[in-house]
Motif scaffolding. Structure first.
Motif, PDB file in Angstrom:
ATOM      1  N   ALA A 135      -4.954 -16.971   6.155  1.00  0.00           N
ATOM      2  CA  ALA A 135      -4.843 -16.522   4.623  1.00  0.00           C
ATOM      3  C   ALA A 135      -5.082 -14.807   4.616  1.00  0.00           C
ATOM      4  CB  ALA A 135      -6.358 -16.958   3.935  1.00  0.00           C
ATOM      5  N   GLY A 136      -6.179 -14.222   5.832  1.00  0.00           N
ATOM      6  CA  GLY A 136      -5.901 -12.979   5.748  1.00  0.00           C
ATOM      7  C   GLY A 136      -4.179 -12.128   5.859  1.00  0.00           C
ATOM      8  N   VAL A 137      -3.407 -12.705   7.103  1.00  0.00           N
ATOM      9  CA  VAL A 137      -2.792 -12.662   7.433  1.00  0.00           C
ATOM     10  C   VAL A 137      -1.511 -12.779   6.469  1.00  0.00           C
ATOM     11  CG1 VAL A 137      -0.614 -12.896   9.266  1.00  0.00           C
ATOM     12  CG2 VAL A 137      -3.189 -12.346   9.574  1.00  0.00           C
ATOM     13  N   LEU A 138      -1.466 -14.270   6.248  1.00  0.00           N
ATOM     14  CA  LEU A 138      -0.784 -14.236   4.229  1.00  0.00           C
ATOM     15  C   LEU A 138      -0.928 -13.499   3.603  1.00  0.00           C
ATOM     16  CD1 LEU A 138       1.330 -16.581   3.484  1.00  0.00           C
ATOM     17  CD2 LEU A 138      -0.866 -17.479   2.098  1.00  0.00           C
ATOM     18  N   ALA A 139      -2.029 -12.770   2.926  1.00  0.00           N
ATOM     19  CA  ALA A 139      -1.950 -11.672   1.621  1.00  0.00           C
ATOM     20  C   ALA A 139      -1.570 -10.434   2.147  1.00  0.00           C
ATOM     21  CB  ALA A 139      -3.770 -11.822   1.574  1.00  0.00           C
ATOM     22  N   GLY A 140      -1.725 -10.382   4.105  1.00  0.00           N
ATOM     23  CA  GLY A 140      -1.163  -8.891   4.169  1.00  0.00           C
ATOM     24  C   GLY A 140       0.297  -9.098   3.930  1.00  0.00           C
ATOM     25  N   SER A 141       0.741 -10.128   4.508  1.00  0.00           N
ATOM     26  CA  SER A 141       2.263 -10.129   4.439  1.00  0.00           C
ATOM     27  C   SER A 141       2.999  -9.945   2.584  1.00  0.00           C
ATOM     28  CB  SER A 141       2.760 -11.402   5.115  1.00  0.00           C
ATOM     29  OG  SER A 141       2.200 -12.591   4.063  1.00  0.00           O
ATOM     30  N   ILE A 142       2.623 -10.608   1.336  1.00  0.00           N
ATOM     31  CA  ILE A 142       2.883 -10.366   0.443  1.00  0.00           C
ATOM     32  C   ILE A 142       2.692  -8.984   0.209  1.00  0.00           C
ATOM     33  CG2 ILE A 142       1.976 -10.794  -1.910  1.00  0.00           C
ATOM     34  CD1 ILE A 142       0.979 -13.525  -0.919  1.00  0.00           C
ATOM     35  N   GLY A 143       1.467  -8.073   0.581  1.00  0.00           N
ATOM     36  CA  GLY A 143       1.147  -6.618   0.361  1.00  0.00           C
ATOM     37  C   GLY A 143       2.597  -6.430   0.712  1.00  0.00           C
ATOM     38  N   PHE A 144       2.549  -6.581   2.017  1.00  0.00           N
ATOM     39  CA  PHE A 144       3.439  -5.640   2.759  1.00  0.00           C
ATOM     40  C   PHE A 144       4.766  -5.370   2.027  1.00  0.00           C
ATOM     41  CE2 PHE A 144       6.016  -3.299   5.774  1.00  0.00           C
ATOM     42  CZ  PHE A 144       5.164  -2.562   6.411  1.00  0.00           C
ATOM     43  N   TYR A 145       4.562  -5.933   1.532  1.00  0.00           N
ATOM     44  CA  TYR A 145       6.842  -6.986   0.740  1.00  0.00           C
ATOM     45  C   TYR A 145       6.221  -6.013  -0.566  1.00  0.00           C
ATOM     46  CZ  TYR A 145      10.633  -8.790  -0.218  1.00  0.00           C
ATOM     47  OH  TYR A 145      11.944  -9.255  -1.055  1.00  0.00           O
ATOM     48  N   VAL A 146       5.429  -6.083  -1.181  1.00  0.00           N
ATOM     49  CA  VAL A 146       5.250  -5.979  -2.183  1.00  0.00           C
ATOM     50  C   VAL A 146       5.078  -4.127  -2.151  1.00  0.00           C
ATOM     51  CG1 VAL A 146       4.183  -5.665  -4.650  1.00  0.00           C
ATOM     52  CG2 VAL A 146       4.816  -8.465  -3.624  1.00  0.00           C
ATOM     53  N   PHE A 147       3.706  -3.780  -2.068  1.00  0.00           N
ATOM     54  CA  PHE A 147       3.966  -2.624  -2.040  1.00  0.00           C
ATOM     55  C   PHE A 147       4.022  -1.304  -1.259  1.00  0.00           C
ATOM     56  CE2 PHE A 147      -0.023  -4.946  -3.720  1.00  0.00           C
ATOM     57  CZ  PHE A 147      -0.328  -4.564  -5.143  1.00  0.00           C
ATOM     58  N   ILE A 148       3.812  -2.056   0.194  1.00  0.00           N
ATOM     59  CA  ILE A 148       5.054  -1.334   1.116  1.00  0.00           C
ATOM     60  C   ILE A 148       6.635  -0.750   0.969  1.00  0.00           C
ATOM     61  CG2 ILE A 148       5.630  -0.271   3.849  1.00  0.00           C
ATOM     62  CD1 ILE A 148       2.159  -0.004   2.513  1.00  0.00           C
ATOM     63  N   TYR A 149       7.282  -1.935   1.343  1.00  0.00           N
ATOM     64  CA  TYR A 149       8.914  -2.282   0.979  1.00  0.00           C
ATOM     65  C   TYR A 149       9.334  -2.312  -0.127  1.00  0.00           C
ATOM     66  CZ  TYR A 149      12.983  -4.083   0.619  1.00  0.00           C
ATOM     67  OH  TYR A 149      14.971  -3.748   0.686  1.00  0.00           O
ATOM     68  N   THR A 150       8.502  -2.387  -1.419  1.00  0.00           N
ATOM     69  CA  THR A 150       9.129  -2.502  -2.573  1.00  0.00           C
ATOM     70  C   THR A 150       9.187  -1.461  -2.850  1.00  0.00           C
ATOM     71  OG1 THR A 150       9.332  -4.822  -2.615  1.00  0.00           O
ATOM     72  CG2 THR A 150       9.296  -3.918  -4.905  1.00  0.00           C
ATOM     73  N   MET A 151       7.668  -1.106  -2.912  1.00  0.00           N
ATOM     74  CA  MET A 151       7.272  -0.137  -4.420  1.00  0.00           C
ATOM     75  C   MET A 151       6.993   1.549  -3.451  1.00  0.00           C
ATOM     76  SD  MET A 151       4.359  -1.691  -6.299  1.00  0.00           S
ATOM     77  CE  MET A 151       4.379  -3.731  -7.198  1.00  0.00           C
ATOM     78  N   TRP A 152       7.281   1.385  -2.499  1.00  0.00           N
ATOM     79  CA  TRP A 152       7.370   2.190  -1.523  1.00  0.00           C
ATOM     80  C   TRP A 152       8.123   2.659  -1.362  1.00  0.00           C
ATOM     81  CZ3 TRP A 152       4.531   4.005   3.264  1.00  0.00           C
ATOM     82  CH2 TRP A 152       4.515   5.100   4.284  1.00  0.00           C
ATOM     83  N   LEU A 153       8.889   2.370   0.570  1.00  0.00           N
ATOM     84  CA  LEU A 153       9.631   2.699   0.813  1.00  0.00           C
ATOM     85  C   LEU A 153      11.305   2.560   0.043  1.00  0.00           C
ATOM     86  CD1 LEU A 153       8.101   0.799   4.402  1.00  0.00           C
ATOM     87  CD2 LEU A 153       8.824   3.523   3.467  1.00  0.00           C
TER      88      LEU A 153
END
Length: 320
Positions: A135-153
Motif C-alpha cells: 500500500a505504501g509503494v502504491l501511494a508512493g507511485s501516485i504521489g510521484f506521478y502527481v507531485f513530482i512529475y505532473t506538478m513539478w517536473l
C-alpha cells in the motif's frame, strides 16, 4: 376506459411503451472512464500483473485480483488528477483538447474529487487485502506521478520524462511486494527496465507531437534542445536499455531462452532507434518524412515492453 384515463383518476399507472423509453446515454460514463487514461492503464496493469506472477510465494487468487484492481484504480486516479492539473495546457494541445475537462463536459473540481477518492480508496484496499508495504509503494507511485512529475517536473525541465519515468515503473514492484511483503533485487531490476524504456518511448512520441508541446509551453526535449538532440538521446537510452533487460537472465532468475528473446527484441528496438536517428532531416534536425520512423519507433516500443515482460513471466513460470 383507457389506461391514460385510469392514470388520470388516480388508478394504477399505465405501462410505459418501450418504444418511448429514451436510450441510455453512455457518453458521460465514457468521459469518466476517459479521465482514468485507459490506454495508459493497459501497460501499467500488465506490468503489475507480471510482477505479481513472478514473485516467489503464494497469494490467494481473490487477493491477487484485488491487488491488480488496486493498481488499476490507483493508476487511473493519478491520471484523473493529472488531467485536472493539466487542464489549461490540454486545452491548447490538439491531441488533448477534446478531453472531458477542457471540453467542458466534466467540471475540474469534480475530476479532482474523483481522482482523490479513487487514490485513497485504492491504497486503503491494497493495505487491507495484501500488506501495508505494498500500500505504501502504491501511494508512493501516485504521489510521484502527481507531485513530482505532473506538478513539478513536467513544466520546468526537459528532463521531465527521464525523472518522471519512475512513476510508470512502479507497477511490477507493487505486484511483487503484494505477494512477498518485501522489496527485493529482481523487482528493482524490473523497475529500472521500465525507467530506462520510458525516455526513448516518449521522446519518439514527442518528435512528432512537438508542435503541441511548444504551443502549450511544455519544455519537452525537442522543444528545448531540438529534434536532432532528441534523436540522439533516443539512441543513447535504447543502447543503455537493452543490456539492462538481460539482467534477469544474468541473475539466474530466467533461462537463456528469455535472454535470447530479450536480445532479439532489443536488437529490433535498436534498429528502430537508429532509423529515427538516420531519418532524413533538415539543418535543424526536423524530419523531412513527417517523422514516420519516430512514429514507428513509438508504436514498436509499446509492443516491445509487452513482449519483453510477457517473455520474462512465461520463461520464469514454465522453464525456470
Amino acid at each position: 376506459m383507457s389506461d391514460a384515463t385510469v392514470s388520470g383518476m388516480g388508478g394504477a399507472q399505465a405501462p410505459l411503451d418501450a418504444s418511448m423509453t429514451p436510450p441510455l446515454d453512455t457518453s458521460e460514463v465514457r468521459d469518466w472512464i476517459t479521465l482514468l487514461k485507459p490506454r495508459v492503464l493497459t501497460l501499467v496493469v500488465f506490468t503489475g500483473v507480471i510482477g505479481l506472477l513472478v514473485a516467489p510465494g503464494h497469494i490467494h487468487p481473490v487477493l491477487a485480483l484485488t491487488a491488480i484492481l488496486c493498481i488499476t484504480i490507483a493508476a487511473g486516479a493519478a491520471g484523473a488528477i493529472n488531467m485536472w492539473y493539466d487542464r489549461d495546457i490540454d486545452a491548447v494541445m490538439r491531441r488533448t483538447e477534446k478531453r472531458p475537462i477542457p471540453a467542458g463536459r466534466i467540471a475540474a473540481e469534480s475530476a479532482l474529487a474523483y481522482g482523490v477518492l479513487l487514490a485513497v480508496g485504492s491504497v486503503a484496499l491494497m493495505g487491507l487485502a495484501t500488506n501495508w508495504l505494498a500500500a505504501g509503494v502504491l501511494a508512493g507511485s501516485i504521489g510521484f506521478y502527481v507531485f513530482i512529475y505532473t506538478m513539478w517536473l513536467k513544466r520546468r525541465t526537459p528532463q521531465n520524462i527521464v525523472i518522471g519515468g519512475a512513476a510508470g515503473a512502479f507497477p511490477p514492484l507493487i505486484g511483487w511486494v503484494a505477494v512477498t511483503g518485501s522489496i527485493d533485487a529482481l523487482p528493482l531490476v524490473l523497475f529500472a527496465m521500465i525507467f530506462m524504456w520510458t525516455p526513448p518511448h516518449f521522446w519518439a512520441l514527442s518528435l512528432w507531437a512537438h508542435q503541441d508541446y511548444k504551443r502549450a509551453g511544455v519544455p519537452m526535449l525537442p522543444v528545448i534542445a531540438g529534434a536532432r538532440e532528441t534523436r540522439r538521446q533516443v539512441v543513447i537510452y535504447t543502447i543503455l536499455l537493452v543490456p539492462l533487460t538481460l539482467a534477469p537472465w544474468w541473475m539466474g532468475f530466467n533461462t537463456a531462452a528469455y535472454g535470447v528473446l530479450a536480445t532479439a527484441l532489443g536488437a529490433n528496438f535498436l534498429r528502430h532507434a537508429w532509423l529515427v536517428w538516420r531519418d532524413e532531416q533538415d539543418a535543424t534536425g526536423v524530419s523531412l518524412t513527417g517523422d514516420l520512423p519516430a512514429k514507428r519507433c513509438f508504436k514498436y516500443s509499446i509492443y516491445y515492453l509487452f513482449l519483453l515482460f510477457g517473455a520474462l513471466a512465461l520463461d520464469r513460470l514454465v522453464l525456470a
